[in-house]
Design an enzyme around this catalytic site. Structure first.
Site, short mmCIF file in Angstrom:
data_model
loop_
_atom_site.label_atom_id
_atom_site.label_comp_id
_atom_site.label_asym_id
_atom_site.label_seq_id
_atom_site.Cartn_x
_atom_site.Cartn_y
_atom_site.Cartn_z
N PHE A 140 -20.11 0.59 51.85
CA PHE A 140 -21.02 1.74 51.70
C PHE A 140 -22.21 1.29 50.86
O PHE A 140 -22.08 0.95 49.69
CB PHE A 140 -20.36 2.95 51.03
CG PHE A 140 -21.32 4.11 50.95
CD1 PHE A 140 -21.50 4.96 52.04
CD2 PHE A 140 -22.10 4.32 49.83
CE1 PHE A 140 -22.44 6.00 52.00
CE2 PHE A 140 -23.04 5.35 49.78
CZ PHE A 140 -23.20 6.19 50.87
N ASP A 225 -23.97 -5.18 45.28
CA ASP A 225 -24.34 -3.77 45.17
C ASP A 225 -23.47 -3.18 44.07
O ASP A 225 -22.30 -2.88 44.28
CB ASP A 225 -24.12 -3.05 46.51
CG ASP A 225 -24.47 -1.56 46.42
OD1 ASP A 225 -24.66 -1.05 45.30
OD2 ASP A 225 -24.55 -0.91 47.49
N LYS A 254 -27.66 5.04 40.29
CA LYS A 254 -26.73 6.02 39.69
C LYS A 254 -26.83 6.11 38.16
O LYS A 254 -27.73 6.74 37.66
CB LYS A 254 -25.31 5.74 40.17
CG LYS A 254 -25.21 6.00 41.69
CD LYS A 254 -23.83 6.18 42.24
CE LYS A 254 -23.93 6.74 43.65
NZ LYS A 254 -23.28 5.93 44.67
C1 LIG Z 1 -24.04 5.71 45.98
C2 LIG Z 1 -24.12 4.33 46.49
C3 LIG Z 1 -25.26 3.89 47.19
C4 LIG Z 1 -26.39 4.80 47.58
O1 LIG Z 1 -27.04 5.41 46.51
P1 LIG Z 1 -27.93 6.71 46.77
O2 LIG Z 1 -28.57 6.98 45.44
O3 LIG Z 1 -26.99 7.80 47.19
O4 LIG Z 1 -28.90 6.38 47.83
C5 LIG Z 1 -25.31 2.56 47.58
N1 LIG Z 1 -24.30 1.72 47.30
C6 LIG Z 1 -23.20 2.11 46.63
C7 LIG Z 1 -22.12 1.13 46.33
C8 LIG Z 1 -23.06 3.44 46.22
O5 LIG Z 1 -21.94 3.84 45.60
#
Ligand SMILES: *Cc1c(COP(=O)(O)O)cnc(C)c1O
Length: 400
Positions: A140, A225, A254
């Site tokens: 994700f 990520d 985040k």
């Molecule tokens: C939440 C998340 C994203 C996307 O972030 P958004 O601010 O919702 O666009 C990308 N990678 C990971 C691992 C995430 O948990």
């Protein structure tokens, strides 16, 4: 207006792209949130780890209010007096030479993709527009068209093509699969050190280290990520640090804003991030002074309150206690720091009903996919609060 009134309006006027629990939150503080009917809940999701510092942290709030009175947006056409300090503090805290600020996590992932492609053409001399990026199954990384182009979740993809080419998907947790997938055109491997949205999937010990070695040997960049796993959530500043891995590129978001405001960034050293030239990439709001001030305060809170250590200690206790719950429904309890999952057996009837019951008993947790309940409270959680929650969780996981 009460809970049902708000829900009715939301369902009528809003697109239905989420399936939230029916709780309407009107205020929050620390680990607690309060709904419009006056009920209090322990937040065990932390907005998918955006509020690691706790809700409405007073220091971050102060930074936001003070900056909002001065200047909020200059665009990058002009400079501002907050962004340089954010750059410097991010560099000192993470050890990377440089960063590039964006807003949402998905935008920062897109930025990383553009960056490693540019590196492939400029440095590795991959033929133009032939670069490949290796990613993992069940990843994700966000919701843009390019990012869902390499999702393996049909729900995220069906009906949204045509897709962006240039991605190769291999099995998560299998380093040999990555080695086999590398070609002369491979620019990068992009991974989540722990797959949060997939259900807190923790790869085998040594996986990331092995992947890092394979990348190095093959002149391929490693992109981590860390949008969900980073900034202290798993007990280290970055989850990659559990294996002493220093990825070439790190993506954060985040908790970079403590939940106040969308702020994300890509981190890398100068030979990589220095490749972007004026005009090649940007964002009107990216790096704005309000975001930079909020991010600076958010990072300061992570450091001053030693939230990595707290996450490690509290997480260890929480996992240990959850593991001792006798329940016919539990298949596995796993976690790193305060990123914790309780996976239920397929015959348990789905995680949703347990989340609904937890909600009615004062704990907000959200199911991921069908059978996983994620417990990821703000990192400021106290042992006493975990002890308050445990009997409720125990009772709920023993429902018929
Ligand atoms: C939440 C998340 C994203 C996307 O972030 P958004 O601010 O919702 O666009 C990308 N990678 C990971 C691992 C995430 O948990």
């Amino acid at each position: 207006m009460n809970t049902q009134d708000f829900i009715k309006i939301e369902e009528q006027y809003g697109a239905h792209n989420y399936h939230p629990l029916d709780v309407v939150i009107e205020k929050a503080e620390g680990v607690w949130v309060y709904d419009v009917d006056g009920n209090r809940y322990l937040d065990c999701l932390s907005a998918y780890s955006a509020v690691n510092q706790g809700h409405v942290h007073p220091e971050i709030l102060k930074a936001l209010l003070e900056q909002a009175k001065k200047v909020t947006l200059t665009s990058r056409a002009f400079r501002n007096d907050q962004l340089p300090l954010l750059y410097k503090e991010l560099s000192e805290m993470t050890g990377y030479d440089m960063s590039l600020p964006m807003n949402s996590g998905a935008e920062a992932v897109e930025t990383a993709i553009k960056l490693v492609r540019k590196w492939a053409y400029q440095v590795k001399k991959v033929p133009r527009h032939q670069a490949e990026i290796i990613v993992a199954g069940n990843n994700f990384h966000g919701r843009t068209v390019t990012i869902i182009s390499f999702s393996t979740e049909p729900l995220y993809r069906d009906d949204f093509g045509p897709f962006t080419p240039g991605f190769v998907v291999v099995k998560y947790g299998d380093a040999d699969a990555i080695e086999k997938a590398i070609t002369p055109n491979t620019a990068a491997v992009m991974l989540e050190p722990i797959q949060g949205e997939a259900g807190v999937i923790i790869p085998p010990d040594g996986y990331l280290k092995k992947v890092a070695d394979i990348c190095k040997k093959n002149n391929v960049l490693l992109v981590a990520d860390e949008i969900q796993t980073g900034l202290c959530r798993t007990g280290k500043l970055f989850a990659a640090h559990h294996e002493d891995v220093r990825p070439d590129v790190v993506v954060v978001g985040k908790a970079l804003s403590g939940g106040f405001y969308p702020v994300s960034a890509v981190l890398a050293d100068e030979p990589i991030l220095g490749l972007f030239a004026p005009g090649e990439h940007g964002s009107t709001f990216g790096g704005n002074p309000l975001a930079a001030a909020v991010a600076r305060a958010s990072l300061r809170v992570l450091r001053e309150e030693k939230l990595a250590e707290r996450a490690e200690k509290m997480g260890e206790y929480f996992v240990e206690q959850l593991s001792e719950i006798p329940s016919p429904h539990i298949k596995e309890v796993r976690g790193k720091g305060l990123l914790i999952a309780v996976e239920l057996k397929p015959e348990a009837g789905g995680a949703r009903r347990f989340c609904e019951t937890l909600k009615s008993r004062g704990i907000l947790a959200k199911e991921t996919h069908d059978n996983v309940i994620r417990f990821a409270p703000p990192l400021v959680i106290e042992k006493e609060t975990i002890d308050w929650a445990l009997p409720i969780i125990r009772e709920t996981l023993n429902m018929p």
